[in-house]
Design a protein around this motif. Structure first.
Motif, short mmCIF file in Angstrom:
data_model
loop_
_atom_site.label_atom_id
_atom_site.label_comp_id
_atom_site.label_asym_id
_atom_site.label_seq_id
_atom_site.Cartn_x
_atom_site.Cartn_y
_atom_site.Cartn_z
N GLU A 92 30.27 42.07 133.59
CA GLU A 92 29.58 42.56 134.98
C GLU A 92 30.68 42.60 136.15
O GLU A 92 31.11 41.63 136.45
CB GLU A 92 28.43 41.90 135.18
CG GLU A 92 27.75 42.59 136.32
CD GLU A 92 26.39 41.77 136.86
OE1 GLU A 92 25.36 42.46 136.39
OE2 GLU A 92 26.32 40.85 137.20
N ILE A 93 30.60 43.68 136.69
CA ILE A 93 31.44 43.80 137.90
C ILE A 93 30.68 43.45 139.21
O ILE A 93 29.59 44.17 139.48
CB ILE A 93 32.22 45.08 138.34
CG1 ILE A 93 33.08 45.21 137.02
CG2 ILE A 93 32.91 45.14 139.67
CD1 ILE A 93 33.74 46.92 137.03
N GLY A 100 34.48 40.41 137.41
CA GLY A 100 34.25 41.73 136.77
C GLY A 100 35.70 42.01 135.98
O GLY A 100 36.55 41.41 136.21
#
Length: 147
Positions: A92-93, A100
């Motif tokens: 996940e960014i 990320g």
């Protein structure tokens, strides 16, 4: 003096072979023009002036013509070759946690979102630029979060 202009022209023309800019060629032609002028006058100042003027005129007069036939496109290589391509978010960014990662061409890159938005894992992103060792991306297709 004509021999010196011939040697200078040869140096410029050989130099053009070693480069790809198609600029040095015109200095070689200018030296040949100065060589022809040297048959009519012994004035080195006049010959040099003719060399500079003819080379300058040839460069500026032929630049638009050369651009029509020589398509000089910048080809991105190495890291810049991935700009504009689509990648998959594998971590996940999140700009708040400064984390990320994306995967493209089998390589893993650190990533930041363009507008400091959170982009979930599994999303598709477009690579906009490379800043240092991080890619700057924007979301194309946001992955559904599973509960």
């Amino acid at each position: 003096m004509w021999q010196i202009w011939l040697i200078i022209a040869g140096i410029f023309l050989i130099g053009e072979i070693a480069t790809v800019g198609f600029l040095i060629f015109w200095f070689g032609i200018g030296a040949l023009v100065a060589m022809i002028v040297s048959f009519f006058t012994d004035s080195i100042i006049f010959q040099t002036t003719i060399f500079v003027i003819s080379s300058t005129i040839l460069i500026f007069a032929t630049k638009p013509f050369v651009k029509k036939f020589v398509d000089v496109k910048k080809i991105n290589t190495n890291v810049f070759s991935i700009i504009g391509k689509t990648a998959l978010v594998i971590k996940e960014i999140n700009p708040i946690q400064s984390q990320g990662q994306i995967k493209i061409n089998g390589e893993t890159w650190s990533a930041e979102s363009e507008n400091n938005e959170v982009i979930p894992e599994g999303s598709e992103v477009e690579i906009l630029q490379i800043r240092g060792v991080k890619t700057i991306v924007k979301a194309i297709k946001i992955a559904e979060k599973s509960n």
